[in-house]
Structure formats: structure tokens, C-alpha cells
Design a protein around this motif. Structure first.
Motif, mmCIF file in Angstrom:
data_model
loop_
_atom_site.group_PDB
_atom_site.id
_atom_site.type_symbol
_atom_site.label_atom_id
_atom_site.label_comp_id
_atom_site.label_asym_id
_atom_site.label_seq_id
_atom_site.Cartn_x
_atom_site.Cartn_y
_atom_site.Cartn_z
ATOM 1 N N ASN A 180 0.739 -1.343 -0.059
ATOM 2 C CA ASN A 180 0.192 -0.377 0.169
ATOM 3 C C ASN A 180 1.104 1.807 0.365
ATOM 4 O O ASN A 180 -0.281 2.298 0.528
ATOM 5 C CB ASN A 180 -0.809 -0.273 1.321
ATOM 6 C CG ASN A 180 0.177 0.061 2.780
ATOM 7 O OD1 ASN A 180 1.396 0.427 2.322
ATOM 8 N ND2 ASN A 180 -1.022 0.330 3.837
ATOM 9 N N SER A 181 1.864 1.139 -0.195
ATOM 10 C CA SER A 181 2.958 2.230 -0.486
ATOM 11 C C SER A 181 2.925 2.783 1.121
ATOM 12 O O SER A 181 3.975 3.729 1.324
ATOM 13 C CB SER A 181 2.670 3.194 -1.114
ATOM 14 O OG SER A 181 2.270 3.036 -2.565
ATOM 15 N N GLY A 182 3.288 2.264 2.150
ATOM 16 C CA GLY A 182 3.033 2.729 3.264
ATOM 17 C C GLY A 182 4.812 2.000 3.778
ATOM 18 O O GLY A 182 4.753 3.127 4.631
#
Length: 125
Positions: free
Chosen positions: A54-56
Motif C-alpha cells: 500500500n506504499s506505506g
């Protein structure tokens, strides 16, 4: 099954920039962590960068930190590697890879189940 296709490599002068892309097949791309690795002639494949599903979370090798940026667009099934301030020692074949299991060895090539064919990046001095 996941298929990965890299593009964007080429020849650039030291100090220049390139942006690599990796297009993935499959509707489950959005659930995979993705990584970039590179391999220079006569050397082992080495970790460059990783991005969570989630690109976190993003992670970088010390050698590229502050110069390279990994990102992804799940709507386009694509992961990117923006490379700035390139150095001759960045010359290598760059591979993207998919980690479908995330078992805890994020910096090891063995963690990743699927690989692209690679794209050549050459940085001249």
C-alpha cells in the motif's frame, strides 16, 4: 502467476536521471510488496529498494538512499524507480521482483518469487 516487464533503462551521464518502470500482470498485484534489485558484471544481485503493498513503507540500500525513489501505482499495476544523481557505480542490470509471501527477508533475492527480465542501466563518467 505474475509476469513482470521492466523498461526505462539506458545510457546516461554521471549526475543524470532515469526512471525505470515495471509493469505487472495479474489482478492481485496490489497485494504484493515489490522490490528492485541490480546486478553488475561479476557481482551478486543486490537489493536496491522495496515498497509495501500500500506504499506505506519504503526501504532503500544505503548506497542509493537520498538519490533513488521507489513508488507504485496499483491502478496501473506498475512500480517505478526514479534514479537521480546517477554514478558510474550504479551501472548494472536492474530487475523488479514481486514478494507474494513477505516472510521476513525483505533484502534477500530469495524472498521474491517472481522476476522480470531486467533492464540495463549504464552510467558514463
Amino acid at each position: 502467476q505474475v509476469q513482470l516487464v521492466e523498461s526505462g533503462g539506458g545510457l546516461v551521464q554521471a549526475g543524470g536521471s532515469l526512471k525505470l518502470s515495471c509493469a505487472a500482470s495479474g489482478r492481485t498485484f496490489r497485494y504484493y510488496a515489490m522490490g528492485w534489485f541490480r546486478q553488475a558484471p561479476g557481482k551478486e544481485r543486490e537489493f536496491v529498494a522495496r515498497i509495501s503493498w500500500n506504499s506505506g513503507g519504503t526501504y532503500y540500500a544505503d548506497s542509493v538512499k537520498g538519490r533513488f525513489t521507489i513508488s507504485r501505482d496499483n491502478a496501473k499495476n506498475t512500480v517505478y524507480l526514479q534514479m537521480n544523481s546517477l554514478k558510474p557505480e550504479d551501472t548494472a542490470v536492474y530487475y523488479c521482483a514481486a514478494d507474494t509471501v513477505s516472510s521476513g527477508s525483505e533484502y534477500s533475492p530469495n524472498e521474491y518469487e517472481y522476476w522480470g527480465q531486467g533492464t540495463q542501466v549504464t552510467v558514463s563518467s
